[in-house]
Design a protein around this motif. Structure first.
Motif, PDB file in Angstrom:
ATOM      1  N   VAL A  74       0.852  -1.190   0.000  1.00 17.85           N
ATOM      2  CA  VAL A  74       0.000   0.000   0.000  1.00 17.85           C
ATOM      3  C   VAL A  74       0.888   1.240   0.000  1.00 17.85           C
ATOM      4  N   GLY A  75       0.572   2.191  -0.870  1.00 16.00           N
ATOM      5  CA  GLY A  75       1.298   3.447  -0.894  1.00 16.00           C
ATOM      6  C   GLY A  75       0.531   4.541  -0.167  1.00 16.00           C
ATOM      7  N   LEU A  76       1.261   5.386   0.556  1.00 19.68           N
ATOM      8  CA  LEU A  76       0.702   6.597   1.150  1.00 19.68           C
ATOM      9  C   LEU A  76       1.592   7.730   0.687  1.00 19.68           C
ATOM     10  N   THR A  77       1.071   8.554  -0.236  1.00 20.76           N
ATOM     11  CA  THR A  77       1.937   9.465  -0.959  1.00 20.76           C
ATOM     12  C   THR A  77       1.442  10.899  -0.958  1.00 20.76           C
ATOM     13  N   ASN A  78       2.381  11.824  -0.890  1.00 27.34           N
ATOM     14  CA  ASN A  78       2.075  13.248  -1.020  1.00 27.34           C
ATOM     15  C   ASN A  78       1.974  13.602  -2.497  1.00 27.34           C
ATOM     16  N   ALA A  79       0.952  13.077  -3.130  1.00 22.19           N
ATOM     17  CA  ALA A  79       0.796  13.237  -4.574  1.00 22.19           C
ATOM     18  C   ALA A  79      -0.641  13.582  -4.910  1.00 22.19           C
ATOM     19  N   SER A  80      -0.822  14.019  -6.132  1.00 26.26           N
ATOM     20  CA  SER A  80      -2.169  14.211  -6.655  1.00 26.26           C
ATOM     21  C   SER A  80      -2.668  12.898  -7.246  1.00 26.26           C
ATOM     22  N   ASN A  81      -3.961  12.801  -7.445  1.00 26.28           N
ATOM     23  CA  ASN A  81      -4.550  11.568  -7.972  1.00 26.28           C
ATOM     24  C   ASN A  81      -4.069  11.251  -9.382  1.00 26.28           C
ATOM     25  N   VAL A  82      -3.840  12.282 -10.197  1.00 28.16           N
ATOM     26  CA  VAL A  82      -3.451  12.041 -11.590  1.00 28.16           C
ATOM     27  C   VAL A  82      -1.952  11.817 -11.735  1.00 28.16           C
ATOM     28  N   GLN A  83      -1.221  12.133 -10.718  1.00 22.43           N
ATOM     29  CA  GLN A  83       0.239  12.126 -10.789  1.00 22.43           C
ATOM     30  C   GLN A  83       0.831  10.749 -10.498  1.00 22.43           C
ATOM     31  N   ILE A  84       0.442  10.155  -9.388  1.00 17.05           N
ATOM     32  CA  ILE A  84       1.123   8.974  -8.864  1.00 17.05           C
ATOM     33  C   ILE A  84       0.938   7.705  -9.705  1.00 17.05           C
ATOM     34  N   PRO A  85      -0.202   7.484 -10.410  1.00  9.66           N
ATOM     35  CA  PRO A  85      -0.315   6.232 -11.159  1.00  9.66           C
ATOM     36  C   PRO A  85       0.811   6.026 -12.168  1.00  9.66           C
ATOM     37  N   HIS A  86       1.310   7.099 -12.755  1.00  6.91           N
ATOM     38  CA  HIS A  86       2.395   6.976 -13.730  1.00  6.91           C
ATOM     39  C   HIS A  86       3.665   6.447 -13.060  1.00  6.91           C
ATOM     40  N   ASN A  87       3.908   6.870 -11.826  1.00  7.04           N
ATOM     41  CA  ASN A  87       5.083   6.403 -11.095  1.00  7.04           C
ATOM     42  C   ASN A  87       4.911   4.961 -10.618  1.00  7.04           C
ATOM     43  N   ILE A  88       3.735   4.646 -10.088  1.00  8.49           N
ATOM     44  CA  ILE A  88       3.475   3.303  -9.563  1.00  8.49           C
ATOM     45  C   ILE A  88       3.580   2.259 -10.672  1.00  8.49           C
ATOM     46  N   ALA A  89       3.181   2.628 -11.868  1.00  6.77           N
ATOM     47  CA  ALA A  89       3.238   1.685 -12.992  1.00  6.77           C
ATOM     48  C   ALA A  89       4.661   1.222 -13.286  1.00  6.77           C
ATOM     49  N   ARG A  90       5.639   1.961 -12.820  1.00  4.08           N
ATOM     50  CA  ARG A  90       7.041   1.621 -13.057  1.00  4.08           C
ATOM     51  C   ARG A  90       7.663   0.830 -11.899  1.00  4.08           C
ATOM     52  N   MET A  91       6.887   0.508 -10.874  1.00  2.00           N
ATOM     53  CA  MET A  91       7.436  -0.105  -9.672  1.00  2.00           C
ATOM     54  C   MET A  91       7.820  -1.566  -9.847  1.00  2.00           C
ATOM     55  N   GLY A  92       7.192  -2.259 -10.771  1.00  4.58           N
ATOM     56  CA  GLY A  92       7.533  -3.655 -11.000  1.00  4.58           C
ATOM     57  C   GLY A  92       6.875  -4.627 -10.052  1.00  4.58           C
ATOM     58  N   ALA A  93       5.862  -4.168  -9.299  1.00  8.17           N
ATOM     59  CA  ALA A  93       5.149  -5.042  -8.366  1.00  8.17           C
ATOM     60  C   ALA A  93       3.728  -4.520  -8.209  1.00  8.17           C
ATOM     61  N   PRO A  94       2.768  -5.412  -7.940  1.00 10.58           N
ATOM     62  CA  PRO A  94       1.376  -4.975  -7.777  1.00 10.58           C
ATOM     63  C   PRO A  94       1.146  -4.303  -6.431  1.00 10.58           C
ATOM     64  N   PHE A  95       0.348  -3.244  -6.436  1.00  9.45           N
ATOM     65  CA  PHE A  95      -0.042  -2.565  -5.203  1.00  9.45           C
ATOM     66  C   PHE A  95      -1.517  -2.838  -4.918  1.00  9.45           C
ATOM     67  N   HIS A  96      -1.798  -3.174  -3.665  1.00  9.72           N
ATOM     68  CA  HIS A  96      -3.181  -3.356  -3.232  1.00  9.72           C
ATOM     69  C   HIS A  96      -3.949  -2.050  -3.335  1.00  9.72           C
ATOM     70  N   ALA A  97      -3.301  -0.942  -2.942  1.00  7.11           N
ATOM     71  CA  ALA A  97      -3.928   0.382  -2.990  1.00  7.11           C
ATOM     72  C   ALA A  97      -2.843   1.434  -2.880  1.00  7.11           C
ATOM     73  N   VAL A  98      -3.149   2.616  -3.408  1.00 11.43           N
ATOM     74  CA  VAL A  98      -2.287   3.781  -3.240  1.00 11.43           C
ATOM     75  C   VAL A  98      -3.178   4.946  -2.832  1.00 11.43           C
ATOM     76  N   TYR A  99      -2.910   5.518  -1.668  1.00 11.73           N
ATOM     77  CA  TYR A  99      -3.718   6.618  -1.149  1.00 11.73           C
ATOM     78  C   TYR A  99      -2.912   7.913  -1.255  1.00 11.73           C
ATOM     79  N   THR A 100      -3.564   8.935  -1.758  1.00  7.45           N
ATOM     80  CA  THR A 100      -2.890  10.198  -2.026  1.00  7.45           C
ATOM     81  C   THR A 100      -3.272  11.274  -1.014  1.00  7.45           C
ATOM     82  N   ALA A 101      -2.445  12.314  -0.979  1.00 10.04           N
ATOM     83  CA  ALA A 101      -2.775  13.471  -0.149  1.00 10.04           C
ATOM     84  C   ALA A 101      -4.068  14.116  -0.616  1.00 10.04           C
ATOM     85  N   GLU A 102      -4.309  14.075  -1.917  1.00  9.81           N
ATOM     86  CA  GLU A 102      -5.545  14.650  -2.447  1.00  9.81           C
ATOM     87  C   GLU A 102      -6.764  13.913  -1.899  1.00  9.81           C
TER      88      GLU A 102
END
Length: 222
Positions: free
Chosen positions: A115-143
């Motif tokens: 699970v990610g907890l990130t100081n990001a916007s909703n439209v911003q972080i998916p592009h970064n997570i897609a490069r992680m090389g592993a599945p995420f259950h959820a990513v929660y943003t500051a937004e």
């Protein structure tokens, strides 16, 4: 800690997993305005102002970056040109992981929801997570939380969304100021500090230290 089996492993994203290139981006943009001898002080101040900007009411991350670079320019007597903040912000979705991240995450993802907890916007972080090389259950943003770390509200949102208690998670971060100090205050006992050289060690906050994400599997007994 090696015997602890969390319900979720939660992560700070920028800096911890993603190579956070704010300083290089600012350096490249201002190399014609800031002498090389002052650039490190300039980018350090930019980082400090970004932290200051997230301590109040939520606002879009683009505004956080823009306000921070404007304040940095004012402090150093450097010309701010309209659009400088956006030019830096627009680079963020293109940033990828530290080299150790894909393999390290993939190993623990076989056994634990990430699970990610990130100081990001909703439209911003998916592009970064897609490069992680592993599945995420959820990513929660500051937004979504309407609050940035290090505010407790961001962590409260995480726990509410996961419907779990502080003792159920293992939180992983390379930053004390943004994550591990607040995690300590929230009662999150199980913490991992990824020592990427961003900040000095601070044993008071109770954590297991690893040098990179490759060391995480051993922390959870894999």
């Amino acid at each position: 800690m090696s015997l602890f089996k969390p319900k979720y492993i939660t992560f700070d994203c920028y800096g911890t997993l993603i190579y956070f290139e704010m300083a290089p981006a600012a350096s490249a943009l201002y190399e014609d305005r800031v002498p090389a001898a002052r650039m490190r002080a300039f980018t350090d101040a930019f980082a400090a102002y970004r932290l200051d900007e997230v301590l109040g009411a939520w606002k879009p991350y683009e505004q956080v970056v823009d306000n921070a670079i404007r304040r940095t320019c004012k402090r150093f007597g450097v010309e701010y040109r309209e659009g400088d903040g956006k030019a830096i912000y627009d680079q963020v979705p293109g940033w990828g992981p530290h080299p150790d991240v894909p393999t390290g995450l993939a190993k623990v993802a076989k056994e634990f929801p990430l699970v990610g907890l990130t100081n990001a916007s909703n439209v911003q972080i998916p592009h970064n997570i897609a490069r992680m090389g592993a599945p995420f259950h959820a990513v929660y943003t500051a937004e979504q939380a309407q609050a940035y770390k290090p505010q407790m509200k961001a962590f409260e949102y995480l726990l509410d969304q996961l419907n779990c208690a502080p003792e159920d998670i293992l939180h992983v971060s390379s930053s004390f100021r943004y994550d591990l100090m607040t995690a300590h205050d929230m009662g999150i006992r199980n913490k991992v500090w990824v020592n990427r050289g961003h900040e000095p060690a601070n044993p008071f906050y109770g954590y297991t230290e690893i040098k990179d994400i490759g060391g995480l599997a051993a922390v959870v007994g894999l």
